[in-house]
Design an enzyme around this catalytic site. Structure first.
Site, PDB file in Angstrom:
ATOM      1  N   TYR A   1       2.829  -1.099  10.368  1.00  0.00           N
ATOM      2  CA  TYR A   1       2.306  -0.875   9.268  1.00  0.00           C
ATOM      3  C   TYR A   1       3.145  -0.785   8.147  1.00  0.00           C
ATOM      4  O   TYR A   1       3.422  -1.251   7.056  1.00  0.00           O
ATOM      5  CB  TYR A   1       1.082  -0.381   9.280  1.00  0.00           C
ATOM      6  CG  TYR A   1       0.128  -0.345   8.189  1.00  0.00           C
ATOM      7  CD1 TYR A   1      -0.564  -1.360   7.666  1.00  0.00           C
ATOM      8  CD2 TYR A   1       0.221   0.695   7.176  1.00  0.00           C
ATOM      9  CE1 TYR A   1      -1.536  -1.374   6.659  1.00  0.00           C
ATOM     10  CE2 TYR A   1      -0.492   0.762   5.894  1.00  0.00           C
ATOM     11  CZ  TYR A   1      -1.237  -0.410   5.657  1.00  0.00           C
ATOM     12  OH  TYR A   1      -2.078  -0.419   4.662  1.00  0.00           O
TER      13      TYR A   1
ATOM     14  N   LYS B   1       4.790  -3.053   4.812  1.00  0.00           N
ATOM     15  CA  LYS B   1       4.398  -2.540   3.426  1.00  0.00           C
ATOM     16  C   LYS B   1       5.716  -2.259   2.634  1.00  0.00           C
ATOM     17  O   LYS B   1       5.987  -2.684   1.634  1.00  0.00           O
ATOM     18  CB  LYS B   1       3.396  -1.708   3.559  1.00  0.00           C
ATOM     19  CG  LYS B   1       2.290  -1.814   4.112  1.00  0.00           C
ATOM     20  CD  LYS B   1       1.431  -2.980   3.539  1.00  0.00           C
ATOM     21  CE  LYS B   1       0.097  -3.340   4.036  1.00  0.00           C
ATOM     22  NZ  LYS B   1      -0.549  -4.614   3.402  1.00  0.00           N
TER      23      LYS B   1
ATOM     24  N   THR C   1     -12.107  -2.649   4.331  1.00  0.00           N
ATOM     25  CA  THR C   1     -11.787  -4.014   5.055  1.00  0.00           C
ATOM     26  C   THR C   1     -12.762  -3.910   6.581  1.00  0.00           C
ATOM     27  O   THR C   1     -13.008  -2.927   6.760  1.00  0.00           O
ATOM     28  CB  THR C   1     -10.316  -4.324   5.400  1.00  0.00           C
ATOM     29  OG1 THR C   1      -9.955  -3.212   6.309  1.00  0.00           O
ATOM     30  CG2 THR C   1      -9.378  -4.407   4.227  1.00  0.00           C
TER      31      THR C   1
ATOM     32  N   SER D   1       0.893  -1.210   0.289  1.00  0.00           N
ATOM     33  CA  SER D   1      -0.013   0.057  -0.027  1.00  0.00           C
ATOM     34  C   SER D   1       0.829   1.089   0.034  1.00  0.00           C
ATOM     35  O   SER D   1       1.971   1.255  -0.068  1.00  0.00           O
ATOM     36  CB  SER D   1      -0.949  -0.127   1.441  1.00  0.00           C
ATOM     37  OG  SER D   1      -0.019   0.603   2.270  1.00  0.00           O
TER      38      SER D   1
END
Length: 100
Positions: free
Chosen positions: A15, A19, A50, A3
């Site tokens: 996160y 990624k 999501t 992402s």
């Protein structure tokens, strides 16, 4: 699935690092696997609706975590990325083979 979080801050440090590592993995695999005619992909979907993202939106934490990305009006379904992969596989006239 990577992402924008691999290139700029989103959600939290873990996160973003995860990624960025996925992007690097795809890039380095492409170099090593080129001799075998194996391609790699780091898929970058847009903002995805999501369960976790919807929960953050309902809890009121979405805007701070993402800088206010519009999940409700611009969020993709989780099926969109799958459809993109199917189309990619179909559009190569059989030159790609699904292996995992």
């Amino acid at each position: 699935v990577s992402s924008f979080g691999g290139r700029s801050y989103a959600f939290n440090v873990a996160y973003g690092v995860q990624k960025a590592a996925l992007d690097r993995l795809a890039s380095d695999m492409a170099v090593q696997l080129k001799q075998y005619n194996i391609d790699t992909v780091s898929l970058y979907p847009g903002v995805v609706r999501t369960e976790g993202n919807i929960q953050a939106l309902r809890a009121g934490t979405w805007e701070e975590a993402t800088g206010g990305m519009d999940l409700e009006n611009n969020g993709e379904t989780v099926r969109f990325s799958g459809r993109a992969i199917v189309h990619l596989m179909d559009s190569t006239n059989g030159s790609l083979e699904w292996i995992g």
